[in-house]
Write a protein that holds these residues in place. Structure first.
Motif, short mmCIF file in Angstrom:
data_model
loop_
_atom_site.label_atom_id
_atom_site.label_comp_id
_atom_site.label_asym_id
_atom_site.label_seq_id
_atom_site.Cartn_x
_atom_site.Cartn_y
_atom_site.Cartn_z
N PHE A 97 63.58 45.02 29.69
CA PHE A 97 64.88 44.70 29.10
C PHE A 97 65.94 45.62 29.69
N SER A 98 67.09 45.05 30.01
CA SER A 98 68.23 45.86 30.44
C SER A 98 68.89 46.46 29.20
N VAL A 99 69.18 47.77 29.26
CA VAL A 99 69.90 48.44 28.18
C VAL A 99 71.27 48.85 28.73
N HIS A 100 72.33 48.35 28.09
CA HIS A 100 73.69 48.63 28.53
C HIS A 100 74.37 49.53 27.50
N PHE A 141 69.72 40.34 17.13
CA PHE A 141 69.17 41.37 16.25
C PHE A 141 70.10 42.58 16.24
N ILE A 142 70.22 43.22 15.06
CA ILE A 142 71.05 44.42 14.90
C ILE A 142 70.25 45.49 14.18
N SER A 143 70.37 46.74 14.67
CA SER A 143 69.81 47.89 13.95
C SER A 143 70.78 49.05 14.07
N GLN A 146 69.30 41.03 26.61
CA GLN A 146 69.67 42.40 26.96
C GLN A 146 70.00 43.18 25.69
N ILE A 147 70.04 44.49 25.84
CA ILE A 147 70.38 45.38 24.74
C ILE A 147 71.76 45.99 24.99
N HIS A 148 72.61 45.99 23.98
CA HIS A 148 73.90 46.67 24.05
C HIS A 148 73.94 47.78 23.01
N VAL A 149 74.43 48.95 23.42
CA VAL A 149 74.70 50.05 22.50
C VAL A 149 76.10 50.56 22.81
N TYR A 150 76.96 50.53 21.81
CA TYR A 150 78.33 51.01 21.97
C TYR A 150 78.38 52.45 21.44
N TYR A 204 72.30 46.39 19.48
CA TYR A 204 72.53 44.95 19.44
C TYR A 204 71.65 44.28 20.49
N VAL A 205 70.85 43.32 20.06
CA VAL A 205 70.10 42.49 21.00
C VAL A 205 70.93 41.25 21.29
N ILE A 206 71.27 41.04 22.56
CA ILE A 206 72.13 39.93 22.96
C ILE A 206 71.29 38.82 23.59
#
Length: 504
Positions: A446-449, A478-480, A426-430, A468-470
């Motif tokens: 992909f789920s994006v949270h 992975f981080i960008s 999954q993808i996380h973006v804070y 952030y790829v979790i």
């Protein structure tokens, strides 16, 4: 479905391996030479990182309800309290489970067996692995229950303990040594100062020490120590001898002994965790001192790490090369753990005058002093809880962060662990995810949270609006910081990563 994996060994490591494979719909068999689950408590501590994995499975709260939270540690010297440390919220803000739990291994195994049974999985007890050899695109094995049978599998997971048949069949070196001390362990009913209020008691008296802790809600206490010098030359040390010694030396009032055993402790690490299609996990791969209650939890961590990777490869959701990262990620941690627990344990059990002086006069005040400072308490928690484990040098870790790096466990902030129950990428973006990122990931399922930014996120090291790829096990792959979709696609393409179908 034809079983694709053979799990050898049905202790906690093998059972967690089985549960995660079952959740990912991978057909397998799990065998064990014993007649059934263990009858003694053996390993007891369930660490916060393991509870986080169990939260992903959806049953952490059940386990907590069955165990006992360790609230306090008392250090005694000649039956006088010299230090008291409160563990109740040692890791507050670092984990949804900021405490240590005791849950006896035999009860733990029965709990996991019940969870497997709910999924239609049964362990094949009284079934032994006689031989194995790689054969084409799989492994040929000979198994024996009532009679011998030949069976083929694509992969084998050796979760069969310190005397692992799988490891021996692979001729893998198990480097290390045996501690010279002879230990005793017993589960007792009793009363007295060290056996009340659900606390851990560590007692020192001259060259002797005793660790006492509750192991069951019905009032059983675990006692661990070194067989005293006066009894060391006896051919067979009996429970009543230790019973009398403990009462005389430490003032413990024991009413009955439910279980007693003596044993030697080894510290060893296998030279390899993988050979072709065969893997080692848990005590088959590493054994060490009981300092910090790390052993069983490390085996469970092995099982989590390997099982999702096997599932991904078998379902063509990732490149076969990700299986190389199992040893790459877990073997260095096992070596570090054996080294650190070995040094701590030797200091605890040494009988020389210097070590005795340290235990009685330096250790208690030092412990009290250190636990006054939140930053030091948090550092201790990170070490003991296993949330510090990182895979920054893994081939699966890519991209640069600032404080939090790829390969680190996803830091905990309120509400961000719930999505991990999908057991999926999954993808996380804070902060705010770009439309380009969301559109691109929708196409790839992909789920994006997105999580609304707040100061707590910065405190744990997360960066605002960073991608952030979790991974399925809750680690960052992975981080960008600029939400570079092109670099994200490159990462996914390199490892041929496709999310699991939403079936579990």
């Amino acid at each position: 479905m034809i079983p694709q994996i053979l799990i050898v060994g049905a202790g906690p490591t093998g059972l967690v391996m089985a549960y995660n494979l079952a959740r990912h719909n991978i057909p397998f068999r799990i065998i064990d030479r014993n007649e059934g689950p263990g009858q003694a408590s053996r390993a007891m501590a369930i660490l916060p990182r393991t509870l986080e994995f169990y939260q992903q499975f959806g049953f952490a709260d059940e386990v907590i309800g069955l165990g006992i939270k360790m609230e306090d540690v008392y250090v005694r010297v000649k039956n006088k309290i010299k230090a008291k440390v409160h563990l109740g919220a040692l890791g507050e803000g670092l984990s949804p489970f900021p405490f240590v739990l005791t849950f006896p291994q035999d009860d733990h195994e029965r709990f996991l067996l019940k969870k497997l049974k709910n999924l239609g999985i049964e362990v094949e007890w009284k079934t032994e692995l006689l031989s194995l050899c790689e054969h084409g695109e799989g492994i040929k094995t000979v198994l024996k229950a009532q009679q011998e049978e030949s069976a083929y599998f694509k992969y084998i997971c050796g979760c069969d303990g310190a005397h692992s048949t799988v490891r021996k069949q692979m001729n893998i070196e198990f480097k290390g040594e045996k501690y010279k001390q002879h230990f005793y362990v017993m589960d007792v009913h009793g009363f007295g100062e060290m056996m009340k209020n659900q606390k851990i008691s560590v007692s020192f008296s001259n060259e002797e020490f005793l660790i006492c802790m509750p192991v069951r809600s019905k009032g059983t206490y675990r006692m661990i120590g070194i067989i005293p010098s006066a009894l060391a030359n006896q051919n067979e040390v009996k429970a009543e001898n230790i019973h009398a010694f403990v009462q005389r030396t430490f003032g413990a009032q024991i009413e009955s002994v439910n279980w007693f055993s003596t044993y030697h402790i080894h510290h060893r690490v296998a030279s390899r965790f993988r050979q072709g299609r065969i893997f080692l996990c848990g005590d088959a791969a590493h054994i060490h001192s009981p300092a910090g209650g790390q052993g069983m939890n490390t085996g469970i961590g092995d099982a989590i790490n390997l099982s999702w990777k096997l599932a991904a490869v078998l379902q063509h959701k990732a490149a076969p090369s990700i299986l190389d990262t199992y040893e790459e990620e877990r073997l260095p941690f096992a070596e570090l753990l054996v080294d650190t627990t070995d040094r701590a344990f030797k200091r605890m059990v040494a009988r020389d005058k210097t070590s005795q002086f340290f235990r009685k006069h330096i250790f208690p005040p030092l412990l009290s002093f250190l636990f006054r400072f939140p930053s030091l308490r948090h550092k201790v928690f990170k070490i003991l809880s296993q949330i510090r484990i990182t895979y920054q040098n893994s081939d699966l870790s890519s991209g640069q962060g600032t404080n939090v790096q790829s390969g680190d466990r996803l830091p905990f902030v309120e509400g961000n662990f719930e999505s991990l129950q999908s057991l999926n990428w999954q993808i996380h973006v804070y902060g705010k995810a770009t439309e380009k990122l969301k559109k691109s990931m929708r196409k790839k399922d992909f789920s994006v949270h997105e999580f609304s930014w707040n100061p707590d996120m910065k405190k744990v090291g997360l960066q605002k609006s960073t991608l952030y790829v979790i991974r399925p096990d809750g680690y960052i792959g992975f981080i960008s910081s600029e939400q570079r979709v092109d670099l994200l696609h490159q990462y996914l393409h390199t490892h041929k990563i496709i999310p699991f179908a939403n079936e579990s």
